[in-house]
Design a protein around this motif. Structure first.
Motif, PDB file in Angstrom:
ATOM      1  N   TYR A   1       0.837  -1.204   0.000  1.00 46.60           N
ATOM      2  CA  TYR A   1       0.000   0.000   0.000  1.00 46.60           C
ATOM      3  C   TYR A   1       0.871   1.253   0.000  1.00 46.60           C
ATOM      4  CZ  TYR A   1      -3.874  -3.083   1.376  1.00 46.60           C
ATOM      5  OH  TYR A   1      -4.823  -4.061   1.434  1.00 46.60           O
ATOM      6  N   GLN A   2       1.942   1.223   0.734  1.00 47.93           N
ATOM      7  CA  GLN A   2       2.845   2.369   0.778  1.00 47.93           C
ATOM      8  C   GLN A   2       3.627   2.496  -0.529  1.00 47.93           C
ATOM      9  OE1 GLN A   2       5.184   1.838   4.299  1.00 47.93           O
ATOM     10  NE2 GLN A   2       3.379   1.753   5.614  1.00 47.93           N
ATOM     11  N   ARG A   3       4.033   1.366  -1.061  1.00 43.90           N
ATOM     12  CA  ARG A   3       4.819   1.367  -2.296  1.00 43.90           C
ATOM     13  C   ARG A   3       4.004   1.916  -3.472  1.00 43.90           C
ATOM     14  NH1 ARG A   3       6.539  -3.587  -1.930  1.00 43.90           N
ATOM     15  NH2 ARG A   3       4.875  -4.521  -3.122  1.00 43.90           N
ATOM     16  N   TRP A   4       2.717   1.610  -3.513  1.00 44.30           N
ATOM     17  CA  TRP A   4       1.851   2.045  -4.608  1.00 44.30           C
ATOM     18  C   TRP A   4       1.108   3.345  -4.298  1.00 44.30           C
ATOM     19  CZ3 TRP A   4       2.392   0.041  -9.246  1.00 44.30           C
ATOM     20  CH2 TRP A   4       2.996  -1.204  -9.359  1.00 44.30           C
ATOM     21  N   ASN A   5       1.426   4.000  -3.190  1.00 45.87           N
ATOM     22  CA  ASN A   5       0.818   5.284  -2.812  1.00 45.87           C
ATOM     23  C   ASN A   5      -0.710   5.241  -2.807  1.00 45.87           C
ATOM     24  OD1 ASN A   5       3.339   6.523  -2.546  1.00 45.87           O
ATOM     25  ND2 ASN A   5       3.381   7.010  -4.727  1.00 45.87           N
ATOM     26  N   ILE A   6      -1.254   4.217  -2.195  1.00 41.81           N
ATOM     27  CA  ILE A   6      -2.706   4.046  -2.152  1.00 41.81           C
ATOM     28  C   ILE A   6      -3.359   5.195  -1.380  1.00 41.81           C
ATOM     29  CG2 ILE A   6      -4.567   2.547  -1.350  1.00 41.81           C
ATOM     30  CD1 ILE A   6      -3.022   1.468  -3.773  1.00 41.81           C
ATOM     31  N   ALA A   7      -2.751   5.636  -0.305  1.00 39.70           N
ATOM     32  CA  ALA A   7      -3.333   6.720   0.494  1.00 39.70           C
ATOM     33  C   ALA A   7      -3.475   7.991  -0.329  1.00 39.70           C
ATOM     34  CB  ALA A   7      -2.500   6.977   1.737  1.00 39.70           C
ATOM     35  N   GLU A   8      -2.460   8.340  -1.090  1.00 37.20           N
ATOM     36  CA  GLU A   8      -2.516   9.545  -1.902  1.00 37.20           C
ATOM     37  C   GLU A   8      -3.572   9.423  -2.987  1.00 37.20           C
ATOM     38  OE1 GLU A   8       0.265   8.034  -0.942  1.00 37.20           O
ATOM     39  OE2 GLU A   8       1.191   9.580   0.294  1.00 37.20           O
ATOM     40  N   ARG A   9      -3.745   8.230  -3.514  1.00 40.92           N
ATOM     41  CA  ARG A   9      -4.769   8.014  -4.536  1.00 40.92           C
ATOM     42  C   ARG A   9      -6.170   8.118  -3.948  1.00 40.92           C
ATOM     43  NH1 ARG A   9      -2.507   3.167  -8.354  1.00 40.92           N
ATOM     44  NH2 ARG A   9      -0.440   4.029  -8.641  1.00 40.92           N
ATOM     45  N   MET A  10      -6.320   7.719  -2.703  1.00 40.93           N
ATOM     46  CA  MET A  10      -7.635   7.797  -2.053  1.00 40.93           C
ATOM     47  C   MET A  10      -8.024   9.232  -1.727  1.00 40.93           C
ATOM     48  SD  MET A  10      -7.426   4.510   0.498  1.00 40.93           S
ATOM     49  CE  MET A  10      -8.843   5.011   1.433  1.00 40.93           C
ATOM     50  N   LEU A  11      -7.076  10.148  -1.725  1.00 35.93           N
ATOM     51  CA  LEU A  11      -7.369  11.537  -1.372  1.00 35.93           C
ATOM     52  C   LEU A  11      -8.119  12.296  -2.451  1.00 35.93           C
ATOM     53  CD1 LEU A  11      -4.074  12.665   0.348  1.00 35.93           C
ATOM     54  CD2 LEU A  11      -6.237  12.075   1.403  1.00 35.93           C
ATOM     55  N   GLU A  12      -8.030  11.857  -3.692  1.00 38.23           N
ATOM     56  CA  GLU A  12      -8.693  12.590  -4.771  1.00 38.23           C
ATOM     57  C   GLU A  12     -10.161  12.182  -4.857  1.00 38.23           C
ATOM     58  OE1 GLU A  12      -7.642  15.137  -6.540  1.00 38.23           O
ATOM     59  OE2 GLU A  12      -5.888  14.998  -5.254  1.00 38.23           O
ATOM     60  N   PRO A  13     -11.065  13.147  -4.720  1.00 38.55           N
ATOM     61  CA  PRO A  13     -12.489  12.819  -4.776  1.00 38.55           C
ATOM     62  C   PRO A  13     -12.938  12.515  -6.200  1.00 38.55           C
ATOM     63  CG  PRO A  13     -12.198  15.176  -4.607  1.00 38.55           C
ATOM     64  CD  PRO A  13     -10.826  14.561  -4.483  1.00 38.55           C
ATOM     65  N   ASP A  14     -13.994  11.717  -6.296  1.00 35.57           N
ATOM     66  CA  ASP A  14     -14.613  11.479  -7.593  1.00 35.57           C
ATOM     67  C   ASP A  14     -15.380  12.724  -7.987  1.00 35.57           C
ATOM     68  OD1 ASP A  14     -13.681   8.909  -7.730  1.00 35.57           O
ATOM     69  OD2 ASP A  14     -15.474   8.033  -6.858  1.00 35.57           O
ATOM     70  N   ARG A  15     -15.379  13.027  -9.232  1.00 36.45           N
ATOM     71  CA  ARG A  15     -16.091  14.211  -9.711  1.00 36.45           C
ATOM     72  C   ARG A  15     -16.944  13.828 -10.904  1.00 36.45           C
ATOM     73  NH1 ARG A  15     -12.974  19.414  -8.008  1.00 36.45           N
ATOM     74  NH2 ARG A  15     -11.947  18.496  -6.243  1.00 36.45           N
ATOM     75  N   VAL A  16     -18.094  14.442 -10.975  1.00 35.88           N
ATOM     76  CA  VAL A  16     -18.989  14.255 -12.116  1.00 35.88           C
ATOM     77  C   VAL A  16     -19.118  15.605 -12.796  1.00 35.88           C
ATOM     78  CG1 VAL A  16     -21.304  13.652 -12.844  1.00 35.88           C
ATOM     79  CG2 VAL A  16     -20.233  12.400 -10.980  1.00 35.88           C
TER      80      VAL A  16
END
Length: 86
Positions: A43-58
């Protein structure tokens, strides 16, 4: 707060400075997943936390065009009709 949560908070402050409700929601989720995130090095190697920070947008928009024969306003967005059964 742990260093991990401090880093997440700093990233949020930089990327979404005026979204207090979003900050609160993200921190509540990361309070729950911090222990799991630390145990799994992938999870740390693939930067999962940083990816989870971006909200979905429509994004919704209308396209206006100039007809060749008669002036026409922008079309209204499509509507969904619900069928009622007796």
């Amino acid at each position: 707060m742990s260093k991990f949560q401090d880093d997440i908070q700093n990233t949020l402050d930089q990327s979404h400075p005026h979204s207090d409700e979003y900050h609160q929601a993200v921190m509540e989720v990361f309070d729950d997943v911090t222990s799991v995130y630390r145990k799994e090095p992938a999870y740390q190697r693939w930067n999962i936390a940083e990816r989870m920070l971006e909200p979905d947008r429509v994004l919704r928009f209308r396209v206006c065009w100039a007809p060749t024969r008669a002036p026409s306003p922008c079309p209204a967005p499509p509507r969904t009709r619900w069928m009622e059964t007796p």
